[in-house]
Design an enzyme around this catalytic site. Structure first.
Site, PDB file in Angstrom:
ATOM      1  N   SER A   1       0.933  -0.941   0.006  1.00  0.00           N
ATOM      2  CA  SER A   1       0.013  -0.128   0.036  1.00  0.00           C
ATOM      3  C   SER A   1       0.920   1.187  -0.064  1.00  0.00           C
ATOM      4  CB  SER A   1      -0.906   0.105   1.354  1.00  0.00           C
ATOM      5  OG  SER A   1      -1.226   1.210   1.478  1.00  0.00           O
TER       6      SER A   1
ATOM      7  N   LYS B   1       0.662  -3.183   5.093  1.00  0.00           N
ATOM      8  CA  LYS B   1      -0.280  -3.869   4.148  1.00  0.00           C
ATOM      9  C   LYS B   1       0.561  -5.042   3.125  1.00  0.00           C
ATOM     10  CE  LYS B   1      -4.080  -3.498   3.276  1.00  0.00           C
ATOM     11  NZ  LYS B   1      -5.297  -2.509   3.294  1.00  0.00           N
TER      12      LYS B   1
ATOM     13  N   GLU C   1      -7.644 -10.805  -6.039  1.00  0.00           N
ATOM     14  CA  GLU C   1      -8.872  -9.794  -6.109  1.00  0.00           C
ATOM     15  C   GLU C   1      -9.238  -9.841  -7.514  1.00  0.00           C
ATOM     16  OE1 GLU C   1      -8.926  -6.571  -2.876  1.00  0.00           O
ATOM     17  OE2 GLU C   1      -6.771  -7.229  -3.390  1.00  0.00           O
TER      18      GLU C   1
END
Ligand code: ARG
Length: 465
Positions: A284, A290, A297
């Site tokens: 991130s 992160k 996804e």
């Protein structure tokens, strides 16, 4: 003629001659996308020209010039020096026009006993057939990656879920093998679709066949088809082969999406069942801690465009009268996009599965929580005390409620606690409350016991040889 009409011709003539022509060209041309069919188009034309010569419809000399010239065109396209022209509409006319420049007059003979209608149907079938093969290969690689995971973790215990609530312990290997079964059925669907699509439209000509003495069996064989299509109207006007490919792709994408969703959940800080490799994760820009499962996804999302393509082409085809209509030119972009994205999703999933490492300790800890062996307890009551299953279910329910009240798991209840629900319960009950015993006992065919998982892994390894 009135003055106004006269002036409309004079005034609008130039504008209409240019404006609508440009728009007509824009809506009509397919070269922007169907250039992807160049290899299939050239292969089809070479087979057609050779057949025309063998049948004495054109001379061998002309056929040779055509065959050689087409190879020149092929290398120009592959070398990037070919100038595609929108004015020439599509790949078929672009190739033929360039052939004319390269070899001259004989180029005009390649389109004997043929139409762009059977030409495009042939090209597209060849292309989709290649994609079915690519999907089968991609699925095979994914299945192998899953088998490696299943073999390594045949006896690793994890929670099995229904409603995403802890249900019963299962093994990691068993969970991986569930996807092996799904992806293997996907291979079966692509294989079936491929077998059905493997008939050759070439020689159907515009729609009615041709008066030239062509040999459709020869061109079908030269292009690797099992046989020529038996009805010329059908040959030029159906796209069910592309729809079957998209249907198989949609189901496969749905399977990929479910698995991707599990990887997203499993890699979260709350679950920590698996660690995805850095190679298939992203960071991130703002939150340093992160590690995001972006590939999973995106795989989860691909079903949208793939199923979308399936629906779009179905809508294009519905209601079309026989035989060819230009509507059918709208078949290609959908299939191209769906195929590209399916192959990418398969490759990304294979890479993720190969790289991911399951956290065995976390899996086992999670497997033991949530009263996951309550069914084992109920089964024990049936087996050892002869209780009817309904009563055993009731007794076990009372014990779960008790454990919940005490804030512990089932194995932590004392024998006294146990006997408060049924006096016949003995120390022996604890042997079935452990998750390893639980999975080891599920020996029914297709069950989660490590032995069963190993047998299934062996079966698939043999089948994939
Ligand atoms: N570009 C056309 C397509 O993709 C080729 C067939 C054209 N045939 C015709 N009769 N206009 O469908």
């Amino acid at each position: 003629m009135t003055d106004s009409t006269k002036s409309s011709n004079a005034m609008w003539g130039g504008r209409f001659a240019a404006g609508p022509d440009a728009i007509m060209e824009a809506i009509n041309a397919s070269i922007g996308f169907d250039q992807r069919l160049y290899a299939q188009d050239i292969r089809g034309s070479r087979a057609h020209a050779a057949m025309l010569a063998a049948q004495g419809i054109i001379t061998s000399k002309d056929a040779e010039a055509i065959g050689e010239g087409l190879l020149t065109v092929l290398s120009e396209i592959e070398g990037g020096s070919f100038a595609f022209s929108t004015a020439l509409e599509d790949i078929h006319m672009n190739v033929e026009a360039r052939l004319k420049e390269v070899i001259g007059e004989p180029a005009g003979r390649v389109h004997t006993a043929r139409s762009r209608n059977d030409q495009v149907a042939t090209d597209f079938r060849l292309w989709v057939r290649d994609q079915a093969d690519a999907a089968i290969a991609g699925l095979g690689a994914l299945v192998r990656a899953l088998l490696a995971q299943a073999e390594a973790g045949a006896d690793w215990v994890m929670p099995g879920f229904t409603h995403l609530q802890t249900a019963q312990p299962v093994t990691w290997g068993h969970h991986m093998m569930a996807y092996v079964e799904m992806f293997a059925r996907d291979i079966g669907r692509f294989t079936d679709a491929r077998a059905r699509m493997n008939e050759c439209p070439l020689g159907a000509a515009a729609l009615a066949g041709t008066s030239f003495p062509i040999d459709r069996h020869a061109t079908a064989a030269a292009l690797g088809f099992d046989r020529p299509m038996a009805n010329s109207l059908d040959a030029v006007s159906d796209r069910d082969f592309a729809l079957e490919f998209l249907a198989a792709a949609s189901i496969c994408a749905m399977h990929l999406s479910r698995f991707a969703e599990e990887l997203v959940i499993w890699s979260s800080a709350q679950f920590r069942f698996v660690a995805l490799s850095d190679r298939f994760s992203t960071g991130s820009s703002i939150m340093p801690q992160k590690k995001n499962p972006d590939a999973a996804e995106l795989i989860r999302a691909k079903i949208g465009r793939i199923m979308g393509a399936n629906v779009a082409l179905m809508m294009v085809m519905k209601g079309l009268p026989l035989a060819y209509s230009k509507d059918m030119q709208e078949d290609k972009e959908q299939v191209f996009d769906a195929a590209d994205n399916l192959m990418l999703a398969l490759a990304a999933m294979e890479g993720m599965v190969r790289d991911m490492s399951a956290n065995r300790a976390n899996l086992e800890r999670a497997a033991a929580s949530g009263f996951s062996t309550a069914t084992d307890l109920a089964d024990w009551l049936v087996r050892e005390l002869g209780l009817p299953f309904r009563e055993a279910h009731h007794v076990t329910g009372a014990l779960v409620a008790l454990a919940e009240k005490k804030g512990c798991d089932l194995p932590e209840l004392t024998l006294e606690d146990m006997q408060s629900a049924h006096e016949g319960i003995t120390q022996a009950v604890y042997s079935v409350l452990g998750v390893h015993n639980s999975v080891a006992s599920r020996q029914s065919y297709g069950g989660t016991a490590p032995d069963q998982v190993r047998a299934q892994v062996a079966r698939w390894k043999e089948a994939l040889k």
